[in-house]
Design a protein around this motif. Structure first.
Motif, PDB file in Angstrom:
ATOM      1  N   THR A  87      40.748  26.011  38.418  1.00  0.00           N
ATOM      2  CA  THR A  87      40.832  26.919  39.565  1.00  0.00           C
ATOM      3  C   THR A  87      40.307  28.302  39.211  1.00  0.00           C
ATOM      4  O   THR A  87      40.056  29.108  40.088  1.00  0.00           O
ATOM      5  CB  THR A  87      42.291  27.107  40.002  1.00  0.00           C
ATOM      6  OG1 THR A  87      43.001  27.720  38.942  1.00  0.00           O
ATOM      7  CG2 THR A  87      42.934  25.805  40.337  1.00  0.00           C
ATOM      8  N   GLU A  88      40.206  28.571  37.929  1.00  0.00           N
ATOM      9  CA  GLU A  88      39.872  29.932  37.506  1.00  0.00           C
ATOM     10  C   GLU A  88      38.419  30.277  37.778  1.00  0.00           C
ATOM     11  O   GLU A  88      37.536  29.446  37.610  1.00  0.00           O
ATOM     12  CB  GLU A  88      40.172  30.101  36.019  1.00  0.00           C
ATOM     13  CG  GLU A  88      41.661  29.996  35.734  1.00  0.00           C
ATOM     14  CD  GLU A  88      41.971  30.282  34.292  1.00  0.00           C
ATOM     15  OE1 GLU A  88      41.309  31.149  33.701  1.00  0.00           O
ATOM     16  OE2 GLU A  88      42.877  29.631  33.771  1.00  0.00           O
ATOM     17  N   ARG A 107      34.420  24.649  39.557  1.00  0.00           N
ATOM     18  CA  ARG A 107      35.611  25.272  40.113  1.00  0.00           C
ATOM     19  C   ARG A 107      36.220  24.399  41.206  1.00  0.00           C
ATOM     20  O   ARG A 107      35.503  23.841  42.041  1.00  0.00           O
ATOM     21  CB  ARG A 107      35.251  26.649  40.679  1.00  0.00           C
ATOM     22  CG  ARG A 107      36.467  27.488  40.927  1.00  0.00           C
ATOM     23  CD  ARG A 107      36.104  28.904  41.259  1.00  0.00           C
ATOM     24  NE  ARG A 107      37.315  29.698  41.370  1.00  0.00           N
ATOM     25  CZ  ARG A 107      37.366  30.891  41.914  1.00  0.00           C
ATOM     26  NH1 ARG A 107      36.268  31.451  42.372  1.00  0.00           N
ATOM     27  NH2 ARG A 107      38.487  31.540  41.974  1.00  0.00           N
ATOM     28  N   LYS A 108      37.547  24.285  41.197  1.00  0.00           N
ATOM     29  CA  LYS A 108      38.263  23.565  42.255  1.00  0.00           C
ATOM     30  C   LYS A 108      38.363  24.462  43.491  1.00  0.00           C
ATOM     31  O   LYS A 108      38.542  25.669  43.323  1.00  0.00           O
ATOM     32  CB  LYS A 108      39.686  23.211  41.808  1.00  0.00           C
ATOM     33  CG  LYS A 108      39.791  22.298  40.616  1.00  0.00           C
ATOM     34  CD  LYS A 108      41.265  22.161  40.256  1.00  0.00           C
ATOM     35  CE  LYS A 108      41.484  21.395  38.974  1.00  0.00           C
ATOM     36  NZ  LYS A 108      42.882  21.429  38.530  1.00  0.00           N
TER      37      LYS A 108
ATOM     38  N   ILE B  95      45.320  26.191  43.028  1.00  0.00           N
ATOM     39  CA  ILE B  95      43.991  26.585  43.513  1.00  0.00           C
ATOM     40  C   ILE B  95      44.064  27.893  44.298  1.00  0.00           C
ATOM     41  O   ILE B  95      43.217  28.775  44.129  1.00  0.00           O
ATOM     42  CB  ILE B  95      43.360  25.445  44.351  1.00  0.00           C
ATOM     43  CG1 ILE B  95      43.073  24.249  43.439  1.00  0.00           C
ATOM     44  CG2 ILE B  95      42.075  25.917  45.035  1.00  0.00           C
ATOM     45  CD1 ILE B  95      42.528  23.035  44.137  1.00  0.00           C
ATOM     46  N   GLY B  98      44.346  30.691  41.691  1.00  0.00           N
ATOM     47  CA  GLY B  98      43.070  30.952  41.003  1.00  0.00           C
ATOM     48  C   GLY B  98      42.086  31.699  41.888  1.00  0.00           C
ATOM     49  O   GLY B  98      41.427  32.652  41.451  1.00  0.00           O
ATOM     50  N   ARG B  99      42.028  31.290  43.149  1.00  0.00           N
ATOM     51  CA  ARG B  99      41.107  31.935  44.092  1.00  0.00           C
ATOM     52  C   ARG B  99      41.536  33.370  44.401  1.00  0.00           C
ATOM     53  O   ARG B  99      40.713  34.285  44.438  1.00  0.00           O
ATOM     54  CB  ARG B  99      41.047  31.135  45.399  1.00  0.00           C
ATOM     55  CG  ARG B  99      40.133  29.910  45.364  1.00  0.00           C
ATOM     56  CD  ARG B  99      38.663  30.297  45.549  1.00  0.00           C
ATOM     57  NE  ARG B  99      38.428  31.123  46.711  1.00  0.00           N
ATOM     58  CZ  ARG B  99      38.231  30.668  47.954  1.00  0.00           C
ATOM     59  NH1 ARG B  99      38.215  29.374  48.178  1.00  0.00           N
ATOM     60  NH2 ARG B  99      38.011  31.493  48.957  1.00  0.00           N
ATOM     61  N   THR B 102      40.853  35.966  41.544  1.00  0.00           N
ATOM     62  CA  THR B 102      39.440  36.336  41.438  1.00  0.00           C
ATOM     63  C   THR B 102      39.022  37.217  42.611  1.00  0.00           C
ATOM     64  O   THR B 102      38.333  38.211  42.426  1.00  0.00           O
ATOM     65  CB  THR B 102      38.552  35.079  41.434  1.00  0.00           C
ATOM     66  OG1 THR B 102      39.076  34.174  40.489  1.00  0.00           O
ATOM     67  CG2 THR B 102      37.131  35.405  41.055  1.00  0.00           C
TER      68      THR B 102
END
Lengths: 125, 153
Positions: A87-88, A107-108, B95, B98-99, B102
């Motif tokens: 996910t990063e 990337r997911k 997810i 993570g999104r 960023t």
């Protein structure tokens, strides 16, 4: 050529989705091996013929980065390409992973197209 | 949270649900979000590194199998669905986290994410989380969903 693929992810859902996506992407898959952490992944990579590894970063017991380092120490990284699926989105983290010998990063959430593209790039299809 | 930051979080949330689970979400005022039943699942992930904090996702129990079925691309009656319902929610928050990191911060920063965990909560706890500063309300395919984000300064 059919590839034997090792999928290393602590999520059973992600392992199932990667398996399904490989089929949807039209990739010729031989056997698929599953591991729920890096330690199990290392054991499988040492005992089975593996052409390609998909691995997550954050996993209990042993994460993807430590697994990559251990595969490198054992000389397996030069023969088995690793695609990190995570996910990063940190470009710094991705650059670090590539420096450690990771072949590619996805990337997911991913699509069959992105998986097809990265497998072609890594395996030279 | 300022309006620009809230809009970004809402966009990431809806985008992840749409792309991963083919479920369509929309932000809703917290006052307009009504509890659905008494059984809820709370997914939690924490992060540190460039910033420290935590994210939670709270959904009603009956939504979890639907998320799993959609993520796996199988029929809701498939035997895998109930078994993997919690796992699908863990992946969803992984997810989203993570999104968000960023998009809210910077692509140059490195964060270490924890392994996501889930637990069951009741409607009283659901209401407590909804009232907290840092929580946002959504409707996803008619299900009420709470997203909570806390980042330390």
């Amino acid at each position: 050529m059919a590839y034997n693929i090792l999928v290393v992810d602590d999520s059973a859902v992600v392992r199932a989705v990667i398996k399904k996506t490989l089929t949807l992407a039209g990739i010729d898959v031989g056997q698929i091996f599953n591991a729920e952490n890096g330690q199990i992944g290392l054991d499988i990579a040492a005992s089975e013929w593996i052409d390609l590894i998909f691995a997550d970063i954050n996993m209990p017991i042993m994460g993807g980065i430590e697994m990559v380092e251990r595969l490198s120490e054992e000389g397996l990284l030069s023969t088995i390409p690793i695609i990190i699926v995570s996910t990063e989105g940190s470009v710094t983290r991705i650059a670090e992973l590539k420096k450690k010998g990771v072949a590619a990063y996805v990337r997911k959430p991913f699509t069959p197209e992105s998986i097809r593209e990265v497998v072609a790039q890594v395996m030279g299809d | 949270m300022d309006a620009e930051r809230i809009e970004l979080i809402e966009n990431v949330f809806c985008d992840v649900f749409e792309n991963l689970a083919f479920m369509f979400g929309e932000p809703i005022s917290k006052d307009g979000l009504e509890v659905n039943g008494n059984e809820h699942t709370q997914a939690h992930i924490s992060f540190d590194g460039a910033r420290t904090g935590e994210i939670m996702l709270i959904v009603s129990d009956d939504m979890c199998p639907e998320i799993a079925a959609n993520v796996l691309g199988v029929d809701p009656d498939d035997e895998q669905v109930n078994e993997l319902a919690g796992d699908a929610l863990r992946e969803m928050i992984n997810i989203i986290c993570g999104r968000l990191l960023t998009d809210l911060e910077s692509k140059n920063l490195v964060f270490d994410l924890s392994v996501p965990e889930i637990k069951n909560i009741n409607s009283q706890e659901w209401s407590v989380w909804l009232k907290k500063e840092g929580s946002l309300g959504f409707i996803v395919d008619e299900y009420p969903v709470i997203l909570y984000l806390h980042m330390e300064d």
